[in-house]
Design a protein around this motif. Structure first.
Motif, PDB file in Angstrom:
ATOM      1  N   GLY A   1      26.045 -13.904 -39.501  1.00  0.00           N
ATOM      2  CA  GLY A   1      25.390 -14.465 -38.302  1.00  0.00           C
ATOM      3  C   GLY A   1      23.968 -13.663 -38.691  1.00  0.00           C
ATOM      4  O   GLY A   1      23.437 -13.672 -39.943  1.00  0.00           O
ATOM      5  N   ALA A   2      23.463 -12.894 -37.800  1.00  0.00           N
ATOM      6  CA  ALA A   2      22.186 -12.343 -38.092  1.00  0.00           C
ATOM      7  C   ALA A   2      22.132 -10.894 -38.448  1.00  0.00           C
ATOM      8  O   ALA A   2      21.012 -10.031 -38.386  1.00  0.00           O
TER       9      ALA A   2
ATOM     10  N   THR B   1      14.702 -12.853 -40.375  1.00  0.00           N
ATOM     11  CA  THR B   1      15.935 -13.032 -41.456  1.00  0.00           C
ATOM     12  C   THR B   1      15.723 -12.312 -42.813  1.00  0.00           C
ATOM     13  O   THR B   1      16.591 -12.198 -43.550  1.00  0.00           O
TER      14      THR B   1
ATOM     15  N   GLN C   1      22.468 -16.162 -41.239  1.00  0.00           N
ATOM     16  CA  GLN C   1      21.300 -16.756 -40.365  1.00  0.00           C
ATOM     17  C   GLN C   1      20.073 -16.878 -41.248  1.00  0.00           C
ATOM     18  O   GLN C   1      19.369 -15.882 -41.764  1.00  0.00           O
TER      19      GLN C   1
ATOM     20  N   ASN D   1      21.651 -18.464 -32.869  1.00  0.00           N
ATOM     21  CA  ASN D   1      21.129 -19.053 -33.909  1.00  0.00           C
ATOM     22  C   ASN D   1      20.313 -20.175 -34.136  1.00  0.00           C
ATOM     23  O   ASN D   1      20.348 -20.782 -35.156  1.00  0.00           O
TER      24      ASN D   1
ATOM     25  N   TYR E   1      16.362 -21.764 -36.520  1.00  0.00           N
ATOM     26  CA  TYR E   1      17.418 -21.002 -37.406  1.00  0.00           C
ATOM     27  C   TYR E   1      18.843 -21.698 -37.900  1.00  0.00           C
ATOM     28  O   TYR E   1      19.162 -22.922 -37.091  1.00  0.00           O
TER      29      TYR E   1
ATOM     30  N   SER F   1      22.825 -21.744 -40.030  1.00  0.00           N
ATOM     31  CA  SER F   1      23.835 -20.913 -40.462  1.00  0.00           C
ATOM     32  C   SER F   1      23.860 -21.153 -41.907  1.00  0.00           C
ATOM     33  O   SER F   1      24.348 -22.420 -42.272  1.00  0.00           O
TER      34      SER F   1
END
Length: 537
Positions: A163-164, A207, A327, A350, A358, A360
């Motif tokens: 994820g982030a 990111t 992300q 996301n 954003y 994935s």
């Protein structure tokens, strides 16, 4: 007057005699040879007519007996070849010869002294073998593409997503100044699609691991992520000439193209670090250019530090980085803002709103820019550091996981920016449980290696390792470890407890006499079964 008349009479008589002796023009047919094709010679001065036929025959014989170029290797682009020369003069002379002979020159990279030539068939290949010259290095062009990205947790075999949290997991802070003053070239699709997502993991404000780095986007692949080795090589040359210190290549090919090797050599000779993805096919072969010597080949891990199921492995894997559902940013027109607001409840955090959204992003394509950005952060803090020293620090400060020590799946381990930046500090004490590695298993026992790594900058002694499993607890004394060193303790599990859906929880903890700066990595718990291994720190 008499002398003139006698002389004239003599001339007339001589003429009559010659007419009688000369054969008639129509008595013997005269065949006119067809016009010979133009031939190329080292000198532009015309040769004597007496030598023309002999020269023509010799050159025709040379064409017939010229060594045939090897057949196109598997995967090479049909209908074209590359010719690389040792210097610019040889390359230009060859270009002129080929143009004069009617060849199509599809590309000419003067920095690499390489021609890209169209070859229509066997005759062209034979003629090319003769006209290329003895100093030519023939090569082939291969398709190059961004690795096919796996999508979704299911597609990556149930690995744990980031994820982030990828930047934080690597020990990065995400501060805006990190990487300032270092130029990173992303040779990819340019500012759209795949290339934009890759670039965002280098320097994106939300990111990227090095938000302060300057990113140079170079378009060498189409929007669909497809291209060829010659064009990518040109992109690498452009990156070098634009002053890039680091060149990110989230792309690859299984064909060893001479022009791609030449471009990598050019980059390294001119002070650039080349970082490349190893591929997403779960194959025991690393793609080019990651497979070339001196290129940093990047594999993928999941959030548990385990090898991503899609990541290629083998010789050429040097380091690993987050690559499972990371992300990343994608360009998004403002006109789509309303649509994004409507679907925000479905995709949660996301998805962004406005000029940037954003996505994935999974694959070694995602891992590679995180390593490139980490190198940018290191060089930003140490501008006079050599490329060789920067790469050595990247590898020597990696967090070991998987099989203890270097291996074909993760190389030196997972890149850790925090450890990279503290490499010169003294007195840093940090010991960690590196992994619980399922080494082997049969009907008698299942072998698990519990590995401990010294992640500090000083020798660490008086270490105690405690392991709990199957209702038992064992303690081991470890004499000491040098910075970066790993040791492993084997334990044997009962295989009957791991079959038919059964599992065993393995817990471990390491302590030392020194105060640990990162105590969170001192322990680990892993539930192990013969089908899957799920890990959490």
């Amino acid at each position: 007057m008499k002398k003139f008349i006698v002389a004239a009479a003599g001339l007339v008589l001589f003429g009559l005699i010659m007419l009688l002796l000369r054969p008639e023009r129509d008595a013997v047919p005269v065949s006119v040879p067809e016009k010979a094709a133009p031939t190329l010679r080292e000198s532009s001065a015309p040769k004597p007519r007496a030598n023309f036929t002999e020269t023509f025959i010799e050159e025709e014989k040379a064409l017939e007996t010229a060594p045939a170029l090897p057949p196109f290797p598997k995967g090479a682009l049909r209908g074209e070849m590359t010719l690389t020369y040792p210097d610019a003069e040889s390359a230009e002379a060859a270009r002129q010869r080929l143009l004069a002979a009617g060849f199509d020159i599809l590309g000419y990279n003067r920095a690499l002294n390489t021609l890209r030539v169209r070859v229509r068939g066997a005759d062209d290949r034979q003629a090319l073998a003769r006209l290329a010259g003895p100093d030519a290095k023939p090569g082939y062009n291969f398709p190059v593409a961004s690795p096919t990205p796996p999508t979704g947790t299911k597609a990556v075999g149930g690995s744990q997503p980031f994820g982030a949290d990828a930047v934080k997991w690597m020990g990065g802070t995400g501060e805006a100044s990190v990487g300032k003053g270092v130029k990173v070239a992303v040779v990819d699709t340019g500012d759209t699609g795949h290339g934009a997502s890759v670039a965002s993991l280098v320097s994106g404000l939300s990111t990227g691991i090095a938000p302060g780095a300057e990113v140079l986007s170079i378009s060498s692949l189409g929007e669909n992520g497809q291209g060829d080795a010659f064009t990518v090589a040109e992109g690498i040359v452009s990156a070098v000439d634009a002053g890039a210190r680091i060149i990110n290549l989230s792309l690859g090919t299984y064909g060893n193209a001479a022009v791609l090797q030449a471009a990598v050599d050019y980059a390294q000779a001119n002070g650039a670090i080349v970082v490349a993805a190893v591929g997403n096919d779960a194959a025991g072969q690393v793609t080019y250019p990651a497979a070339y010597n001196g290129v940093v080949g990047v594999a993928s891990v999941d959030a548990a530090g385990q090898t991503a199921t899609f990541s290629n492995y083998g010789k050429g894997v040097d380091i690993a980085a987050p690559g499972v559902e990371v992300q990343a940013a994608i360009p998004m027109p403002e006109a789509f803002a309303d649509d994004l607001r409507n679907i925000a409840t479905t995709y949660g955090p996301n998805v962004g709103i406005g000029a940037e959204a954003y996505t994935s992003f999974s694959g070694t394509s995602a891992s590679t820019p995180l390593v490139s950005g980490a190198l940018a952060a290191l060089l930003s803090e140490n501008p006079s550091m050599s490329n060789e020293q920067a790469v050595e620090i990247l590898l020597s400060t990696a967090n070991d996981s998987g099989a203890p020590g270097e291996d074909d799946y993760l190389g030196a381990g997972s890149a850790n920016l925090e450890r990279m930046l503290e490499y010169s500090q003294t007195g840093v004490s940090d010991v960690a449980i590196a992994d619980h590695y399922l080494a082997s298993g049969d009907s008698e026992a299942v072998s698990v290696l519990v590995s401990v790594q010294n992640r500090g900058t000083e020798w660490s002694g008086d270490l105690t390792l405690e392991i709990a499993y199957e209702g038992r607890q064992q303690s081991y004394l470890i004499g000491g470890l040098n910075p970066g060193e790993t040791m492993a303790q084997e334990i044997l599990l009962n295989p009957t407890l791991l079959t038919n859906g059964g599992s065993t929880l393995v817990q471990s903890r390491v302590t030392s006499s020194s105060e640990d700066v990162r105590p969170d990595d001192n322990s680990r718990a892993t539930r192990i079964s013969l089908q899957v291994k799920e890990s959490s720190e």
